[in-house]
Motif scaffolding. Structure first.
Motif, PDB file in Angstrom:
ATOM      1  N   ARG A 173       9.169   2.201  12.355  1.00 45.60           N
ATOM      2  CA  ARG A 173       9.776   1.037  11.697  1.00 45.60           C
ATOM      3  C   ARG A 173       9.498  -0.255  12.460  1.00 45.60           C
ATOM      4  O   ARG A 173       9.241  -1.303  11.867  1.00 45.60           O
ATOM      5  N   SER A 174       9.554  -0.181  13.791  1.00 48.50           N
ATOM      6  CA  SER A 174       9.272  -1.389  14.568  1.00 48.50           C
ATOM      7  C   SER A 174       7.826  -1.826  14.380  1.00 48.50           C
ATOM      8  O   SER A 174       7.538  -3.036  14.291  1.00 48.50           O
ATOM      9  N   ARG A 175       6.908  -0.872  14.321  1.00 49.18           N
ATOM     10  CA  ARG A 175       5.511  -1.225  14.095  1.00 49.18           C
ATOM     11  C   ARG A 175       5.294  -1.737  12.674  1.00 49.18           C
ATOM     12  O   ARG A 175       4.462  -2.619  12.448  1.00 49.18           O
ATOM     13  N   ALA A 176       6.037  -1.198  11.723  1.00 51.76           N
ATOM     14  CA  ALA A 176       5.939  -1.712  10.358  1.00 51.76           C
ATOM     15  C   ALA A 176       6.407  -3.157  10.287  1.00 51.76           C
ATOM     16  O   ALA A 176       5.806  -3.996   9.595  1.00 51.76           O
ATOM     17  N   VAL A 210       5.186  17.540   4.083  1.00 48.42           N
ATOM     18  CA  VAL A 210       6.284  17.185   3.186  1.00 48.42           C
ATOM     19  C   VAL A 210       7.349  16.398   3.932  1.00 48.42           C
ATOM     20  O   VAL A 210       7.979  15.484   3.372  1.00 48.42           O
ATOM     21  N   ALA A 211       7.543  16.707   5.203  1.00 50.51           N
ATOM     22  CA  ALA A 211       8.536  15.965   5.985  1.00 50.51           C
ATOM     23  C   ALA A 211       8.175  14.494   6.107  1.00 50.51           C
ATOM     24  O   ALA A 211       9.052  13.661   6.391  1.00 50.51           O
ATOM     25  N   GLY A 212       6.925  14.142   5.902  1.00 48.56           N
ATOM     26  CA  GLY A 212       6.520  12.747   5.981  1.00 48.56           C
ATOM     27  C   GLY A 212       6.995  11.897   4.834  1.00 48.56           C
ATOM     28  O   GLY A 212       6.882  10.660   4.899  1.00 48.56           O
ATOM     29  N   THR A 213       7.524  12.503   3.766  1.00 49.91           N
ATOM     30  CA  THR A 213       8.037  11.685   2.664  1.00 49.91           C
ATOM     31  C   THR A 213       9.281  10.902   3.065  1.00 49.91           C
ATOM     32  O   THR A 213       9.581   9.868   2.460  1.00 49.91           O
ATOM     33  N   GLY A 214      10.022  11.389   4.089  1.00 49.44           N
ATOM     34  CA  GLY A 214      11.206  10.666   4.531  1.00 49.44           C
ATOM     35  C   GLY A 214      10.870   9.307   5.116  1.00 49.44           C
ATOM     36  O   GLY A 214      11.303   8.259   4.609  1.00 49.44           O
ATOM     37  N   PRO A 215      10.058   9.256   6.198  1.00 49.65           N
ATOM     38  CA  PRO A 215       9.670   7.938   6.721  1.00 49.65           C
ATOM     39  C   PRO A 215       8.872   7.107   5.712  1.00 49.65           C
ATOM     40  O   PRO A 215       8.965   5.877   5.714  1.00 49.65           O
ATOM     41  N   SER A 216       8.098   7.758   4.851  1.00 48.77           N
ATOM     42  CA  SER A 216       7.290   7.004   3.888  1.00 48.77           C
ATOM     43  C   SER A 216       8.153   6.234   2.901  1.00 48.77           C
ATOM     44  O   SER A 216       7.706   5.228   2.338  1.00 48.77           O
ATOM     45  N   ALA A 217       9.355   6.710   2.652  1.00 48.83           N
ATOM     46  CA  ALA A 217      10.224   6.035   1.694  1.00 48.83           C
ATOM     47  C   ALA A 217      10.977   4.861   2.291  1.00 48.83           C
ATOM     48  O   ALA A 217      11.646   4.133   1.555  1.00 48.83           O
ATOM     49  N   HIS A 218      10.872   4.659   3.596  1.00 51.45           N
ATOM     50  CA  HIS A 218      11.558   3.514   4.196  1.00 51.45           C
ATOM     51  C   HIS A 218      10.935   2.221   3.665  1.00 51.45           C
ATOM     52  O   HIS A 218       9.700   2.084   3.625  1.00 51.45           O
ATOM     53  N   PRO A 219      11.742   1.243   3.249  1.00 51.42           N
ATOM     54  CA  PRO A 219      11.179   0.030   2.620  1.00 51.42           C
ATOM     55  C   PRO A 219      10.189  -0.710   3.503  1.00 51.42           C
ATOM     56  O   PRO A 219       9.154  -1.174   3.021  1.00 51.42           O
ATOM     57  N   ILE A 239       8.293   0.460   6.042  1.00 52.52           N
ATOM     58  CA  ILE A 239       7.054   1.224   6.200  1.00 52.52           C
ATOM     59  C   ILE A 239       6.246   1.204   4.910  1.00 52.52           C
ATOM     60  O   ILE A 239       5.017   1.040   4.925  1.00 52.52           O
ATOM     61  N   ALA A 240       6.929   1.357   3.773  1.00 47.29           N
ATOM     62  CA  ALA A 240       6.221   1.319   2.499  1.00 47.29           C
ATOM     63  C   ALA A 240       5.573  -0.042   2.266  1.00 47.29           C
ATOM     64  O   ALA A 240       4.422  -0.133   1.800  1.00 47.29           O
ATOM     65  N   ALA A 241       6.272  -1.126   2.595  1.00 50.66           N
ATOM     66  CA  ALA A 241       5.706  -2.466   2.410  1.00 50.66           C
ATOM     67  C   ALA A 241       4.521  -2.697   3.337  1.00 50.66           C
ATOM     68  O   ALA A 241       3.510  -3.292   2.936  1.00 50.66           O
ATOM     69  N   ALA A 242       4.630  -2.229   4.569  1.00 51.91           N
ATOM     70  CA  ALA A 242       3.510  -2.396   5.503  1.00 51.91           C
ATOM     71  C   ALA A 242       2.286  -1.626   5.027  1.00 51.91           C
ATOM     72  O   ALA A 242       1.151  -2.128   5.111  1.00 51.91           O
ATOM     73  N   ARG A 243       2.490  -0.420   4.526  1.00 47.85           N
ATOM     74  CA  ARG A 243       1.356   0.355   4.023  1.00 47.85           C
ATOM     75  C   ARG A 243       0.726  -0.300   2.805  1.00 47.85           C
ATOM     76  O   ARG A 243      -0.504  -0.323   2.661  1.00 47.85           O
ATOM     77  N   ARG A 244       1.536  -0.835   1.911  1.00 45.14           N
ATOM     78  CA  ARG A 244       0.978  -1.518   0.745  1.00 45.14           C
ATOM     79  C   ARG A 244       0.148  -2.718   1.154  1.00 45.14           C
ATOM     80  O   ARG A 244      -0.920  -2.979   0.588  1.00 45.14           O
ATOM     81  N   PHE A 245       0.632  -3.460   2.152  1.00 45.40           N
ATOM     82  CA  PHE A 245      -0.096  -4.637   2.616  1.00 45.40           C
ATOM     83  C   PHE A 245      -1.448  -4.238   3.216  1.00 45.40           C
ATOM     84  O   PHE A 245      -2.491  -4.855   2.916  1.00 45.40           O
ATOM     85  N   GLU A 281       1.604   4.783  11.978  1.00 47.35           N
ATOM     86  CA  GLU A 281       1.277   6.100  11.438  1.00 47.35           C
ATOM     87  C   GLU A 281       1.519   7.196  12.466  1.00 47.35           C
ATOM     88  O   GLU A 281       1.928   8.311  12.121  1.00 47.35           O
ATOM     89  N   ARG A 282       1.293   6.880  13.731  1.00 54.43           N
ATOM     90  CA  ARG A 282       1.570   7.868  14.772  1.00 54.43           C
ATOM     91  C   ARG A 282       3.064   8.154  14.860  1.00 54.43           C
ATOM     92  O   ARG A 282       3.483   9.303  15.039  1.00 54.43           O
TER      93      ARG A 282
END
Length: 670
Positions: A15-18, A190-199, A201-207, A253-254
């Protein structure tokens, strides 16, 4: 379940990196708004009378123009970043009604991990599994979210309109792994869906995905100079932003992976360690199957329709040959993961077609592109490939002016294409000026007595055809283990004119002079003079045939459409551009010597089938093979190499004599 300390640390780091990535976006926005802010200050100062004078008036006009231009440029960049189509993996989506057991297993796994379940499941022809965000409008409408989706760990509930990522599974896993092994391997994914749903992290990935897609858009070829200039500026801005985000994105991502791995430790951890061994083994079998078995079929317009079944057969054969893999065969008694599919055969066929199009570039449908079953492979692929290569070899010999048996004083019934013609042409005389076997550049092209010179000028430049430098047909397979390490596809060959190896009409150069094209010395090195000339002719002929096939395919290929009707499995055509196929070519370049060796081997195999009762066969690890009484023929490769490299036919003639092969008898060609 509550996360462990390691999980919380990984999630917090992600989250901090996002947030750091989003700060880069905010700084870019601030830079774009800075001229407009200065212009507003100047305009307000002029309106209130605090900044009077012609100098301030000029500054106001100049800054206003700059602000408008910067805002327009920033708006254009933002529009491209927002609307550019992110890269997506070509997959075959599995509908829930086609695999209810698989969806149930994944959802049970997500419930146990206390994370949102993936929105969909798709198969890809790779030995890996991951989550992929497909919420961009270009990827189609996202699946409707489930009403029972749990809250995201960390106190953030997933927005009602947001879709969870798609779970992409490598198709070889589904056929080779057992149900328990697949569950264990998919747990950290599948466990990665939890962090992926964080707003955040999701916004950083979209960017980041938007920037990457914008760079791809800007890199497209354009003829308009104005468009090229605009795209160059767009690419420069996007690359600058990507460089600023690179370290933060990697660390994000790490952190996501670390948090997912920590959360998944409580699910089948012991079984996951054993299942990881199957991952490397499955990749080794998949890579071997594609390069040794599937690639020869793709080249002649046939695509094996059961590649995943072939992986199981290849790995089972490996377990039979390799003592280190003996324990893997005992797993076959357990329930395979493909039983989770309602129609595994239809899904395997869809993935097989997608594999052929990605790695070879064939059309979806067409008159010269059809499926082939494994039972038909020896006759439809192996026999046809050998006879086609043998026919090409004799056509090139005709071009070089090498006499046929009918023109010599031979016995009746021996006219036609024979193996003896090839052996006699490539044999180096034991005395005379050409006695010593040399390299391609050591002497002039030798021809049989009475032969006409080789092809003259006008031979078009060619590209050395690509092929897999794998085990030759008819060679015995080694019993050692195959390397499961991942190898990258080799680059394509650079087009260059061939060295014909024979003097053109009117050429006054001596036979031993330096070749016209010295860049081909390495390509044709290690062969005799006659072998080099024949190899160059075969390379040119192959290049002409491939060019003609591409022109014919471009004129007759039907437009790409989804491979299946509604409700049937088929590749997701909306995820990639058919014009870019093949995306991952498997064809490494062949040298002239390898091309010559393959064609001579094919001619020997044709003679063995027509005069000694041999049959074509399929080896799951080595591809096409020559069978005598159901057993693979051994020691053919060294004999052929002796003829190609030194011009000595003795080992090959001895090998043929032992098996009863008659080189003077004509063979059937296509």
């Amino acid at each position: 379940m509550t996360g462990t300390g390691g999980e919380e640390m990984g999630a917090q780091a992600a989250r901090s990196r996002a947030l750091a990535v989003l700060r880069v976006r905010s700084r870019a926005l601030a830079v774009a708004l800075l001229p407009a802010a200065v212009a507003v200050v100047l305009l307000v100062g002029g309106a209130t009378g605090r900044l009077p004078g012609t100098g301030w008036d000029a500054a106001r006009w100049a800054m206003s123009v700059v602000a408008v231009l910067v805002l327009l440029a920033a708006a254009a960049v933002a529009l491209v970043v927002a609307r550019a189509r992110p890269a997506a993996t070509p997959t075959v989506t599995i509908a829930e009604e086609s695999a209810p057991d698989l969806y149930r297993m994944v959802r049970d796994l997500a419930d146990r991990l206390d994370v949102p379940a993936p929105s969909a499941i798709a198969l890809t022809p790779d030995c890996d599994s991951w989550l992929e965000d497909r919420t961009h409008p270009a990827h189609g409408p996202p699946p409707a979210p489930r009403r029972t989706d749990p809250a995201v760990p960390g106190g953030h509930a997933r927005p009602r309109g947001a879709a969870a990522p798609v779970l992409v599974i490598g198709s070889p896993f589904l056929w080779w792994m057992r149900v328990g092994e697949l569950r264990a391997v998919l747990a950290p994914v599948v466990a990665g869906t939890g962090p992926s749903a964080h707003p955040d992290i999701a916004a950083a990935r979209r960017f980041i995905r938007g920037l990457d897609a914008a760079v791809a858009v800007a890199s497209a070829d354009r003829r308009n100079p104005l468009s090229r200039a605009a795209c160059a500026g767009l690419a420069r801005v996007c690359r600058l932003l990507l460089r600023g985000c690179r370290v933060h994105a990697a660390q994000m991502e790490r952190g996501v992976a670390s948090a997912a791995a920590e959360r998944a430790q409580a699910v089948d951890y012991g079984l996951r360690i054993a299942a990881q061994e199957q991952v490397g083994l499955a990749y080794a079998g998949w890579d071997r199957l594609l390069t040794r078995v599937a690639l020869p079929a793709w080249r002649i317009g046939r695509w094996p329709s059961r590649l995943d079944v072939g992986v199981v057969a290849a790995l089972t054969e490996l377990s039979r040959r390799d003592r280190l893999a003996e324990g893997f065969a005992s797993r076959l008694g357990e329930r395979p993961a493909c039983d989770l599919l309602e129609e595994p055969g239809a899904m395997d066929e869809a993935v097989s077609l997608l594999t052929a199009r990605l790695f070879h570039g064939g059309p979806e449908t067409g008159p010269d592109w059809s499926p082939v079953d494994w039972d038909e492979y020896p006759e439809e692929v192996v026999d046809r490939t050998w006879r086609t290569d043998a026919a090409r070899l004799h056509r090139v010999l005709d071009t070089l002016g090498v006499r046929r048996a009918a023109e010599e004083d031979t016995a009746p019934g021996t006219e036609g294409p024979t193996l003896a013609r090839v052996l006699d042409h490539l044999t180096v005389p034991t005395d005379g000026p050409g006695a010593a076997p040399g390299m391609a550049s050591a002497g002039g092209p030798g021809t049989l007595p009475g032969a006409t010179p080789a092809v003259g000028p006008g031979a078009p430049p060619h590209t050395a055809p690509t092929d897999d430098p794998g085990t030759l047909p008819g060679t015995a397979s080694t019993d050692g283990p195959i390397d499961p390490s991942r190898t990258a596809p080799a680059p394509q060959a650079t087009p260059h004119p061939p060295t014909d190896g024979a003097p053109a009409p009117g050429d006054t150069s001596a036979p031993g002079d330096t070749p016209t094209h010295p860049e081909d010395d390495d390509d044709l090195g290690g062969t005799t003079t006659r072998g080099a000339a024949l190899a160059a002719g075969l390379s040119a002929q192959l290049a002409r045939e491939e060019a003609a096939a591409q022109r014919a395919g471009a004129g007759t290929a039907a437009p790409a459409t989804p491979a299946a009707t509604a409700g049937a499995a088929g590749p997701d055509a909306a995820l990639w551009d058919d014009g870019a196929l093949p995306l991952l070519p498997l064809q490494p370049p062949r040298s002239g010597r390898e091309i010559l060796t393959a064609h001579i081997t094919a001619m020997v195999c044709c003679a063995a089938m027509d005069t000694a009762g041999a049959t074509p066969g399929l080896d799951w690890l080595d591809g096409p093979s020559l069978l005598f009484d159901g057993a693979r023929a051994a020691d053919l490769a060294p004999s052929v190499l002796s003829l190609v490299e030194t011009g000595d036919p003795g080992p090959l003639r001895h090998w043929m004599t032992e098996l009863g092969i008659r080189p003077e008898k004509p063979v059937r060609l296509v």
